[in-house]
Design a protein around this motif. Structure first.
Motif, short mmCIF file in Angstrom:
data_model
loop_
_atom_site.label_atom_id
_atom_site.label_comp_id
_atom_site.label_asym_id
_atom_site.label_seq_id
_atom_site.Cartn_x
_atom_site.Cartn_y
_atom_site.Cartn_z
N TYR A 7 22.72 44.48 -50.17
CA TYR A 7 22.14 44.97 -48.92
C TYR A 7 20.79 44.30 -48.64
CZ TYR A 7 20.08 48.17 -45.51
OH TYR A 7 19.48 48.70 -44.40
N ALA A 8 20.01 44.13 -49.70
CA ALA A 8 18.66 43.58 -49.53
C ALA A 8 18.64 42.05 -49.56
CB ALA A 8 17.74 44.13 -50.62
N TRP A 9 19.76 41.43 -49.92
CA TRP A 9 19.79 39.98 -50.12
C TRP A 9 19.32 39.17 -48.91
CZ3 TRP A 9 19.64 37.22 -54.27
CH2 TRP A 9 19.95 35.85 -54.23
N PRO A 10 19.78 39.46 -47.67
CA PRO A 10 19.29 38.68 -46.52
C PRO A 10 17.76 38.77 -46.36
CG PRO A 10 21.25 39.92 -45.91
CD PRO A 10 20.83 40.43 -47.25
N GLU A 11 17.22 39.97 -46.56
CA GLU A 11 15.76 40.12 -46.45
C GLU A 11 15.04 39.41 -47.58
OE1 GLU A 11 13.97 43.90 -45.24
OE2 GLU A 11 16.01 44.69 -45.08
N LEU A 12 15.65 39.40 -48.76
CA LEU A 12 15.05 38.68 -49.89
C LEU A 12 15.00 37.19 -49.62
CD1 LEU A 12 13.95 38.49 -52.76
CD2 LEU A 12 16.32 38.59 -53.61
N LEU A 13 16.08 36.65 -49.07
CA LEU A 13 16.09 35.22 -48.73
C LEU A 13 15.04 34.90 -47.68
CD1 LEU A 13 19.92 34.40 -48.63
CD2 LEU A 13 18.28 33.89 -50.45
N GLN A 14 14.92 35.77 -46.68
CA GLN A 14 13.91 35.56 -45.65
C GLN A 14 12.51 35.61 -46.26
OE1 GLN A 14 14.06 38.33 -42.38
NE2 GLN A 14 12.15 37.60 -41.48
N ALA A 15 12.28 36.56 -47.17
CA ALA A 15 10.97 36.69 -47.82
C ALA A 15 10.65 35.45 -48.66
CB ALA A 15 10.93 37.95 -48.69
N LEU A 16 11.65 34.94 -49.37
CA LEU A 16 11.44 33.73 -50.15
C LEU A 16 11.13 32.54 -49.24
CD1 LEU A 16 14.30 34.07 -52.80
CD2 LEU A 16 11.84 34.16 -53.24
N GLY A 17 11.83 32.47 -48.11
CA GLY A 17 11.56 31.41 -47.15
C GLY A 17 10.14 31.48 -46.61
N GLU A 18 9.66 32.69 -46.33
CA GLU A 18 8.29 32.85 -45.85
C GLU A 18 7.27 32.46 -46.91
OE1 GLU A 18 9.18 36.58 -42.76
OE2 GLU A 18 8.39 36.95 -44.78
N THR A 19 7.57 32.82 -48.16
CA THR A 19 6.66 32.46 -49.25
C THR A 19 6.57 30.95 -49.41
OG1 THR A 19 7.05 34.52 -50.47
CG2 THR A 19 6.31 32.62 -51.75
N PHE A 20 7.69 30.27 -49.38
CA PHE A 20 7.68 28.81 -49.53
C PHE A 20 7.07 28.14 -48.30
CE2 PHE A 20 11.17 29.72 -52.61
CZ PHE A 20 10.46 29.33 -53.72
N TYR A 21 7.20 28.77 -47.15
CA TYR A 21 6.53 28.26 -45.94
C TYR A 21 5.01 28.26 -46.15
CZ TYR A 21 4.69 28.36 -41.15
OH TYR A 21 3.97 28.11 -40.00
N MET A 22 4.49 29.34 -46.75
CA MET A 22 3.06 29.41 -47.05
C MET A 22 2.65 28.29 -48.00
SD MET A 22 2.38 33.47 -47.67
CE MET A 22 3.45 34.69 -46.90
#
Length: 221
Positions: A7-22
């Motif tokens: 359930y949380a996997w899509p949000e986790l991927l988005q969060a990882l993407g935001e972290t790597f964007y930083m």
């Protein structure tokens, strides 16, 4: 457990993407600005190439001042400046502003120390052959220090991967925001465990890649 993770996997991927964007914004800018800044610190320090003691004291004081701020306090303190630069104090892009401000002097201090560790005999040999200061910096100092610089980039990348998680406390998104929502508010330890495992794997990947590059660049190995 699996249901919560899925359930949380899509949000986790988005969060990882935001972290790597930083990180993609922060680390290259820190290297581009921090390298000449650290070089200037090295060149103007007492006993080095340029005799500018007052300038060195001023620049050294500014670097020390910025580095002395805890990252969370720095993020809050420069909110007006962040708004001026990106138009908002919230969001992933806004979080990169204090990260860059913190990373530049951090990396500059690494560069200064790395250049200090360069064999003085190599520099003196270049001087005896008539090399000017610019040639000494580009062709001698940077060449001799390249493995150290690669190691510094690795250390800064790993350090600011953890710094980026603090951005979640002030609406910066990324893995820190994800951890607050799922680990603190919902207390879903299974999701947090998977998140921690992923972050540890990424840290190991960064460190392994950095070590490999350092070994390739280091002429002593």
């Amino acid at each position: 457990m699996l249901d919560n993770v899925l359930y949380a996997w899509p949000e986790l991927l988005q969060a990882l993407g935001e972290t790597f964007y930083m990180l993609v914004l922060t680390i290259p800018i820190a290297v581009v600005i921090g390298t000449p800044l650290g070089t200037i610190l090295f060149l103007t320090r007492p006993g080095s190439f340029l005799k500018a003691p007052r300038f060195y004291v001023l620049l050294n004081g500014i670097v020390n001042l910025i580095r002395s701020f805890p990252f969370l306090i720095l993020m809050i303190a420069i909110i007006p400046f962040t708004r001026l630069i990106v138009g908002t104090a919230l969001g992933t892009t806004a979080a990169t502003v204090p990260m860059i401000i913190n990373a530049v002097p951090y990396f500059a201090r690494f560069i200064e120390q790395i250049l200090l560790d360069v064999n003085r005999g190599v520099v003196e040999a270049a001087e005896s052959m008539g090399a000017n200061r610019m040639q000494i910096v580009w062709k001698v100092l940077y060449t001799e220090a390249r493995s150290g610089i690669a190691n510094a980039v690795t250390i800064v990348t790993v350090s600011f991967l953890s710094y980026s998680t603090v951005a979640g406390l002030v609406g910066g998104g990324g893995i820190g925001d994800f951890a607050i929502r799922y680990g603190y508010y919902r207390y879903q330890t299974d999701v947090m465990f998977v998140t921690i495992v992923i972050m540890v794997l990424f840290v190991q990947l960064f460190q392994f890649t950095g070590n490999y590059i350092v070994r390739k660049l280091d002429k002593r190995l």
